[in-house]
Design a protein around this motif. Structure first.
Motif, PDB file in Angstrom:
ATOM      1  N   ALA A 290       0.815  -1.219   0.000  1.00 39.94           N
ATOM      2  CA  ALA A 290       0.000   0.000   0.000  1.00 39.94           C
ATOM      3  C   ALA A 290       0.846   1.266   0.000  1.00 39.94           C
ATOM      4  N   ASP A 291       2.179   1.117  -0.132  1.00 41.23           N
ATOM      5  CA  ASP A 291       3.110   2.247  -0.194  1.00 41.23           C
ATOM      6  C   ASP A 291       3.097   3.057   1.099  1.00 41.23           C
ATOM      7  N   ILE A 292       3.025   2.352   2.234  1.00 44.37           N
ATOM      8  CA  ILE A 292       3.073   2.993   3.546  1.00 44.37           C
ATOM      9  C   ILE A 292       4.520   2.995   4.033  1.00 44.37           C
ATOM     10  N   ASP A 293       4.963   4.129   4.561  1.00 46.79           N
ATOM     11  CA  ASP A 293       6.302   4.239   5.129  1.00 46.79           C
ATOM     12  C   ASP A 293       6.290   3.579   6.507  1.00 46.79           C
ATOM     13  N   VAL A 294       6.703   2.320   6.561  1.00 51.17           N
ATOM     14  CA  VAL A 294       6.619   1.548   7.802  1.00 51.17           C
ATOM     15  C   VAL A 294       7.543   2.127   8.858  1.00 51.17           C
ATOM     16  N   THR A 295       8.726   2.578   8.457  1.00 55.30           N
ATOM     17  CA  THR A 295       9.673   3.137   9.424  1.00 55.30           C
ATOM     18  C   THR A 295       9.094   4.364  10.119  1.00 55.30           C
ATOM     19  N   ALA A 296       8.528   5.276   9.336  1.00 54.58           N
ATOM     20  CA  ALA A 296       7.904   6.460   9.932  1.00 54.58           C
ATOM     21  C   ALA A 296       6.679   6.086  10.753  1.00 54.58           C
ATOM     22  N   LEU A 297       5.955   5.064  10.329  1.00 50.54           N
ATOM     23  CA  LEU A 297       4.765   4.637  11.061  1.00 50.54           C
ATOM     24  C   LEU A 297       5.125   4.118  12.444  1.00 50.54           C
ATOM     25  N   VAL A 298       6.193   3.331  12.526  1.00 48.57           N
ATOM     26  CA  VAL A 298       6.597   2.773  13.821  1.00 48.57           C
ATOM     27  C   VAL A 298       7.197   3.851  14.714  1.00 48.57           C
ATOM     28  N   SER A 299       8.020   4.720  14.143  1.00 48.50           N
ATOM     29  CA  SER A 299       8.686   5.744  14.955  1.00 48.50           C
ATOM     30  C   SER A 299       7.723   6.823  15.434  1.00 48.50           C
ATOM     31  N   GLU A 300       6.615   7.020  14.719  1.00 48.18           N
ATOM     32  CA  GLU A 300       5.646   8.057  15.094  1.00 48.18           C
ATOM     33  C   GLU A 300       4.334   7.424  15.546  1.00 48.18           C
ATOM     34  N   ALA A 301       4.436   6.403  16.389  1.00 49.95           N
ATOM     35  CA  ALA A 301       3.234   5.723  16.870  1.00 49.95           C
ATOM     36  C   ALA A 301       2.362   6.655  17.706  1.00 49.95           C
TER      37      ALA A 301
END
Length: 457
Positions: free
Chosen positions: A377-388
């Protein structure tokens, strides 16, 4: 230094830019912060408004029948299985092909008098769709909600017509047989019943969800219908005005007698010859030979009607299809993420509340299937985890729909908007106020300790 670091291009530094009131923020959201022209801002705002309306329309019209099914039971398990969906789609496709074969080689008006192969295949298809509809009906949690599903109601009507034609009517025909007399039914009525089977082609609509390009084209025609209507009105007005002009100017001339003798003939000539470019060179040559003014007027009509107005129509359709395609892709991405999230959250939901909290989120992003779905889905997983913390925005838990909507904000293809900048400003102001408050408390505590220490010594 902090203000210098986050200032926008081509903007002077203002010490109070981070600490303005909400009214100032709302008024500034309408300003041209990036130095763009007013026409560009209006064009982009128009596209965003169109996209917002399309998203609202898709959200209102899109209903998922799977949400209305039972969570337990054999029928819902069969109805939810991917192979059941594939089998139904194959049955619909084969039935549509069979309708063409039946129309080409079956000339009998009475089903029981046709060749055995047609009789057997018709009964197989009828039994197949009856079983398919029964499984779907049994999977609904509340049976009355099935009548709210437009797709189910359409399939129900088609199955009823199919049963009446193939089974009930055949039984009545067999019961009315007397000797060599085939039937007491009116032949016109029997031919009318054969027309019912071609309504089964409506089932092809269910195949469209596997071809999103066709869905986008069909929805684009519906969304752009208003713009198309007014564009055609403008074209009709031009044809009407030029038709009257050529009717009077070409009176008692050879070209007038051939093409512009009446108003209706003038409009007919301008529409088919001018707009569809059918025989334009011959007509233009006759107009210029008659008079230079007539030729110039005809060329002006060609420039205004077919070349300008029709190209405007093409531009409107292209813009609508572009925005609609983006909205459809966003909707498909949201559905894809929602389905995968529901499957994984159901397994990881320790309290069975159907929501996602920060602890469940930490376990969720460790699942290989979820990580793969986020990448697709083209989600930035790294940014998603770091900005929970930013994902939950101070809330303890999120529903599945809110969680999927929050995840989509981390797509790499998302562009920065004024809303994002204002939200970033509010967050930065909040964090800055907390830091200042903590510094003030620390400073006051240090002052009290220093004062106490001074009194002791």
């Amino acid at each position: 230094d902090l203000v210098e670091e986050i200032k926008l291009p081509n903007q002077p530094v203002d010490d109070g830019v981070l600490f303005r009131s909400d009214s100032e923020e709302s008024s500034e959201s309408n300003e041209d912060v990036f130095g763009e022209t007013q026409s560009s801002v209006r064009r982009k705002s128009g596209v965003l408004d169109m996209k917002r309306r399309l998203q609202q329309m898709l959200a209102q019209t899109s209903t998922n029948a799977l949400d209305l099914y039972h969570n337990t039971g054999y029928t819902q398990r069969i109805a939810r299985h991917p192979w059941f969906d594939i089998a139904v789609m194959c049955g619909i496709f084969l039935n549509c092909i069979w309708l063409g074969i039946d129309a080409a080689w079956n000339d009998s008006d009475v089903l029981i008098e046709t060749d055995p192969i047609f009789l057997v295949v018709e009964n197989i298809f009828c039994l197949f769709f009856v079983i398919e509809l029964s499984i779907r009906f049994g999977a609904y949690k509340r049976k009355l909600t099935a009548l709210k599903d437009i797709g189910f109601v359409v399939d129900l009507i088609l199955v009823i017509l199919m049963v009446l034609e193939i089974w009930l009517l055949a039984i009545i025909q067999l019961a009315t047989l007397t000797g060599n007399t085939p039937s007491t039914f009116n032949p016109a009525f029997l031919r009318l019943t054969r027309v019912f089977k071609f309504f089964r082609m409506v089932r092809l609509v269910r195949l469209l969800r596997y071809t999103p390009e066709i869905v986008i084209l069909v929805k684009g025609l519906g969304v752009a219908s208003r713009s198309v209507f007014f564009t055609l009105c403008l074209l009709g007005l031009l044809i009407y005005v030029y038709g009257i002009a050529f009717k009077h100017l070409c009176k008692e001339t050879d070209v007038g007698k051939a093409y512009f003798s009446t108003l209706s003939q003038s409009m007919f000539t301008l529409f088919f010859t001018g707009c569809f470019f059918d025989g334009i060179p011959a007509l233009a040559e006759m107009m210029f030979q008659e008079h230079l003014i007539l030729g110039g007027m005809f060329m002006s009509f060609l420039l205004m009607a077919p070349l300008t107005v029709l190209n405007m129509l093409v531009g409107v359709l292209v813009q609508v299809l572009q925005v609609l395609s983006q909205c459809e892709n966003d909707a498909l991405t949201a559905t894809f993420l929602r389905d995968h999230t529901i499957q994984i959250v159901t397994k990881l939901d320790s309290n069975n509340d159907g929501n996602v909290d920060i602890e469940e989120f930490s376990r969720l992003v460790k699942q290989p299937g979820m990580v793969k779905a986020l990448h697709e889905a083209d989600i930035d997983v790294t940014a998603l985890v770091s900005e929970a913390e930013l994902l939950f925005n101070g809330q303890e838990k999120l529903s599945i729909d809110d969680f999927v909507a929050a995840i989509q904000a981390f797509r790499r293809t998302n562009s920065v908007t004024i809303k994002d900048l204002l939200q970033f400003r509010r967050m930065l102001r909040k964090d800055t106020e907390e830091v200042l408050r903590h510094q003030n408390k620390t400073l006051q505590k240090s002052v009290r300790k220093a004062t106490k220490h001074k009194r002791l010594y």
